[in-house]
Design an enzyme around this catalytic site. Structure first.
Site, PDB file in Angstrom:
ATOM      1  CG  ASP A 267      17.731  79.235 110.113  1.00 41.25           C
ATOM      2  OD1 ASP A 267      18.028  79.832 109.061  1.00 41.25           O
ATOM      3  OD2 ASP A 267      18.175  78.107 110.410  1.00 41.25           O
TER       4      ASP A 267
ATOM      5  CB  THR B 123      24.964  81.565 109.114  1.00 43.97           C
ATOM      6  OG1 THR B 123      24.164  80.991 108.058  1.00 43.97           O
ATOM      7  CG2 THR B 123      24.040  82.130 110.181  1.00 43.97           C
TER       8      THR B 123
ATOM      9  CB  ILE C 119      35.051  71.040 108.073  1.00 42.63           C
ATOM     10  CG1 ILE C 119      35.584  71.925 109.201  1.00 42.63           C
ATOM     11  CG2 ILE C 119      35.176  69.569 108.459  1.00 42.63           C
ATOM     12  CD1 ILE C 119      34.876  71.755 110.531  1.00 42.63           C
ATOM     13  N   PRO C 120      36.158  69.489 105.190  1.00 45.01           N
ATOM     14  CG  PRO C 120      37.917  67.970 104.920  1.00 45.01           C
ATOM     15  CD  PRO C 120      37.509  69.189 105.694  1.00 45.01           C
TER      16      PRO C 120
ATOM     17  CG  ASP D  99      18.221  73.254 112.215  1.00 49.20           C
ATOM     18  OD1 ASP D  99      17.621  74.140 111.587  1.00 49.20           O
ATOM     19  OD2 ASP D  99      18.293  72.075 111.835  1.00 49.20           O
TER      20      ASP D  99
END
Length: 336
Positions: free
Chosen positions: A151, A220, A252-253, A261
């Site tokens: 990542d 992602t 999503i707010p 992670d």
């Protein structure tokens, strides 16, 4: 003789004393490491990431989910902080490259360096990242089939989190040795030098990353025209056209910590269980992550807290079932 010397001491204390005396002996032959002697069907993961005492980011966000999915996980904490850096203050220590290598030497001295997977997340310095590259080389000398899931935590929304010189090290040295890469949109742009403003651009960025090294790439999160999506790409044979797909993700707010992670850990876990079906692995990972986030949001609201007022700590422990057995609610759409 041991018991006589303990006269007048309660029997339970005898037992404690005897136990401590036995445990303090140095045995000539160490017991086998069962994760090596009796390996799981999933694998043994070395995870080099940050750690916080409180909250779930870095290793705290990755190790437990992988264990729930059946993996033996050995964490190395690149930093150890009291809490994540989004709080007004934090305290702790930073591991340097030499200290990381000392840990590897300790494992090597006891024949403990066999891993099936290496997972890395946030790394804050060039020297530490160069040592991680030496770790990759060492692990692959022991297990040439090691899967390295990286990542590349560089930044987000147009802003770098790390020194600019790290970008070049990732681009020139890390990407070529990675098996799977999980950048966000900004990080993919940094690694390819390619601006992503459309789905086609996202797919082309994956192609550029394949050409540099990794067989599996998952961007992602990509924000295009107000829509959030994931783009995944699997180059099953070098030089052949990759299988590519997208998954639409609801916005999503709220802002959550540790989600990247967690997502990378879930992608490692599920892609290993479905090695030839990255789309299936991504469906499971996204569905699991979204369930965790929704539970987190609901719990903060239940506590009477405005979820938009600050970053939220994910409810990882309360979401164990969603990690082990996610209901696939977000389906992959294959590109033709």
């Amino acid at each position: 003789m041991l018991l006589r010397s303990c006269r007048g001491i309660p029997r339970e204390t005898h037992r404690i004393f005897i136990s401590r005396s036995i445990s303090s002996r140095k045995f000539e032959m160490a017991p086998p490491i069962l994760s090596l002697a009796l390996p799981s069907e999933t694998g043994r993961v070395l995870s080099i990431q940050s750690h916080t005492v409180q909250g779930y980011v870095g290793n705290k966000s990755a190790v437990f989910p992988l264990q729930l999915l059946g993996y033996d996980v050995d964490p190395v904490n690149s930093v150890q902080f009291s809490n994540h850096t989004g709080y007004p203050t934090f305290k702790g220590q930073v591991l340097n490259g030499q200290q990381l290598w000392e840990l590897m030497e300790g494992l090597k001295a006891n024949d403990l360096l066999y891993y099936t997977h290496l997972l890395t997340g946030y790394i804050g310095s060039v020297s530490f990242l160069n040592t991680v590259l030496e770790v990759v080389k060492k692990l692959r000398s022991i297990n040439p089939k090691l899967t390295y899931v990286c990542d590349p935590v560089l930044g987000d929304e147009g802003k770098l989190y790390v020194p600019p010189e790290l970008v070049e090290v990732y681009r020139e040295k890390v990407v070529p040795v990675a098996s799977m890469l999980t950048p966000n949109q900004f990080e993919a742009e940094q690694l390819t030098g390619f601006r992503i403003v459309s789905e086609h651009d996202g797919r082309e960025a994956c192609n550029k990353l394949h050409a540099a090294g990794p067989a599996k790439v998952v961007i992602t999160s990509i924000n295009i025209d107000g829509h959030l999506l994931l783009i995944g790409s699997h180059e099953k044979e070098k030089g052949q056209s990759p299988d590519q797909f997208k998954i639409l993700i609801p916005k999503i707010p709220a802002y959550f910590t540790g989600t990247g992670d967690l997502m990378t850990a879930l992608l490692l876990g599920w892609s290993n269980k479905h090695p030839d079906d990255l789309a299936k692995a991504a469906e499971l990972a996204v569905s699991s992550l979204q369930a965790v986030l929704q539970r987190t949001l609901d719990d903060y609201k239940t506590a009477g807290y405005d979820p938009q007022s600050s970053s939220l700590e994910i409810r990882l422990i309360q979401s164990q079932d969603d990690i082990r057995h996610p209901q696939i609610k977000f389906k992959a759409e294959n590109y033709s």
